[in-house]
Design an enzyme around this catalytic site. Structure first.
Site, PDB file in Angstrom:
ATOM      1  N   LYS A 179       0.720  -0.866   0.134  1.00 22.57           N
ATOM      2  CA  LYS A 179      -0.013  -0.116  -0.455  1.00 22.57           C
ATOM      3  C   LYS A 179       1.008   1.224   0.022  1.00 22.57           C
ATOM      4  CE  LYS A 179      -4.465  -1.510   1.660  1.00 22.57           C
ATOM      5  NZ  LYS A 179      -5.092  -1.886   2.796  1.00 22.57           N
ATOM      6  N   ARG A 193      -3.495  -9.678   5.434  1.00 24.44           N
ATOM      7  CA  ARG A 193      -3.467  -9.730   3.929  1.00 24.44           C
ATOM      8  C   ARG A 193      -2.569  -9.162   3.437  1.00 24.44           C
ATOM      9  NH1 ARG A 193      -5.883  -6.728   0.517  1.00 24.44           N
ATOM     10  NH2 ARG A 193      -7.833  -7.514  -0.628  1.00 24.44           N
TER      11      ARG A 193
HETATM   12  N1  HH2 Z   1      -7.337  -3.627   1.314  1.00 25.68           N
HETATM   13  C1  HH2 Z   1      -7.743  -3.537  -0.254  1.00 25.68           C
HETATM   14  C2  HH2 Z   1      -9.124  -4.122  -0.430  1.00 25.68           C
HETATM   15  N2  HH2 Z   1      -9.372  -4.663   0.268  1.00 25.68           N
HETATM   16  N3  HH2 Z   1     -10.204  -5.829   2.912  1.00 25.68           N
HETATM   17  C3  HH2 Z   1      -9.198  -5.561   4.334  1.00 25.68           C
HETATM   18  N4  HH2 Z   1     -10.373  -5.752   5.108  1.00 25.68           N
HETATM   19  N5  HH2 Z   1      -8.673  -5.091   4.876  1.00 25.68           N
HETATM   20  C4  HH2 Z   1      -7.478  -4.593   3.587  1.00 25.68           C
HETATM   21  O1  HH2 Z   1      -6.648  -3.836   3.961  1.00 25.68           O
HETATM   22  C5  HH2 Z   1      -7.960  -4.351   2.678  1.00 25.68           C
HETATM   23  C6  HH2 Z   1      -9.534  -4.940   1.578  1.00 25.68           C
HETATM   24  C7  HH2 Z   1      -7.215  -2.931  -0.784  1.00 25.68           C
HETATM   25  O2  HH2 Z   1      -6.027  -4.195  -1.393  1.00 25.68           O
HETATM   26  P1  HH2 Z   1      -6.103  -4.731  -3.166  1.00 25.68           P
HETATM   27  O3  HH2 Z   1      -6.882  -6.006  -2.692  1.00 25.68           O
HETATM   28  O4  HH2 Z   1      -4.593  -4.921  -3.135  1.00 25.68           O
HETATM   29  O5  HH2 Z   1      -6.940  -3.130  -3.797  1.00 25.68           O
HETATM   30  P2  HH2 Z   1      -7.570  -3.278  -5.071  1.00 25.68           P
HETATM   31  O6  HH2 Z   1      -8.915  -2.600  -3.760  1.00 25.68           O
HETATM   32  O7  HH2 Z   1      -7.256  -2.104  -5.567  1.00 25.68           O
HETATM   33  O8  HH2 Z   1      -8.155  -4.126  -5.576  1.00 25.68           O
END
Ligand code: HH2
Length: 277
Positions: free
Chosen positions: A222, A256
């Site tokens: 992030k 995660r």
């Molecule tokens: N971060 C993201 C998405 N979902 N869910 C939880 N519970 N906690 C988090 O910190 C979290 C989440 C963002 O990361 P990513 O899925 O890699 O990115 P994107 O939202 O662009 O798909």
């Protein structure tokens, strides 16, 4: 920490931190957009994450980064359902990252074990969708909405406000009949928070316990990592590992991550230090 956490077909005791591997079936996720958009690519990636040491898979079909394309329910399910079906027999909990009640209902019917709602079950229809199932629940804090949340995040006291929000959401779930041993909390690093807010929450994670609910922490690749190491998302692996270890040292129950193999190695060394060989 609760003695056990129930998550659909599974139950965990948290003798060690659990690794949640990220599967993004999206064209536009911030760090791996378009890599696993095809069903076969998403399934192969998920299987590789399990081989690399993932304890749980978190499957998402809509990016939450500011500026991401909204995905209609039908399209979200078109992406998710074949992947859930193919992975169900892997014997690994399948968490679905969605904030839409209709998607929650459909993926639970298809065999999902956990719902990860970045909106923290603020929608009463989301609570209704999960209340009568046995799925695990991740209740995440977010200030504002994904499209605008990073414009000007503001708090008088970020720790109290995050905790107050989570407490309210937990109460709403309990009132709907959800058993507490299904609930996991997440401060939502990067969701309506400045870099300073993110590091304050991470540093003081132990001080912001709500009863004994376990924490899930997501900081992999992030911008809070990018801000410190000054690198593009794919080059933030080492920085993410450092952040992950800081989280587990402060009691995080689930982390995660995108980079499961590297994270599994880091956790093994951390466990050897903490518990001996
Ligand atoms: N971060 C993201 C998405 N979902 N869910 C939880 N519970 N906690 C988090 O910190 C979290 C989440 C963002 O990361 P990513 O899925 O890699 O990115 P994107 O939202 O662009 O798909």
């Amino acid at each position: 920490m609760k003695k056990t956490w129930r998550c659909g077909r599974f139950e965990f005791g948290f003798e060690r931190p659990l690794l949640m591997g990220i599967v993004n079936i999206t064209p536009d996720s911030f760090s791996d957009g378009n890599q696993y958009m095809r069903t076969e690519a998403a399934i192969a990636h998920a299987k590789q994450l399990v081989a690399d040491g993932a304890d749980i898979l978190d499957i998402g079909a809509e990016s939450t980064r500011p500026g991401a394309q909204p995905v209609p329910v039908e399209e979200e399910l078109r992406r998710l359902l074949p992947v859930i079906e193919a992975l169900h027999e892997l014997n690994v909990p399948l968490s679905i990252d969605t904030f839409k009640p209709a998607v929650m209902r459909a993926v639970l019917a298809a065999g999902a074990d956990m719902i990860n709602d970045i909106a923290g079950f603020q929608d009463p229809a989301s609570i209704a969708a999960v209340a009568n199932s046995d799925c695990g629940l991740c209740v995440m804090h977010m200030q504002g909405e994904p499209s605008t949340m990073q414009a000007q995040p503001q708090y008088d006291d970020v720790k109290h406000e995050v905790l107050d929000f989570l407490e309210q959401r937990v109460q709403a779930l309990l009132q709907a009949g959800v058993q507490p041993d299904r609930i996991m909390l997440d401060p939502g690093l990067g969701f309506g928070k400045t870099v300073q807010h993110n590091y304050t929450l991470l540093r003081d994670l132990e001080q912001i316990q709500l009863d004994s609910y376990p924490w899930l922490i997501g900081l992999s690749r992030k911008s809070m990592i990018g801000h410190v190491v000054n690198k593009a998302p794919q080059q933030r692996v080492a920085g993410s590992l450092a952040g992950m270890l800081a989280a587990v040292a402060r009691g995080a129950a689930i982390v995660r991550v995108h980079d499961v193999a590297e994270s599994a190695d880091a956790l093994k060394v951390w466990a050897a230090v903490e518990q001996g060989i």
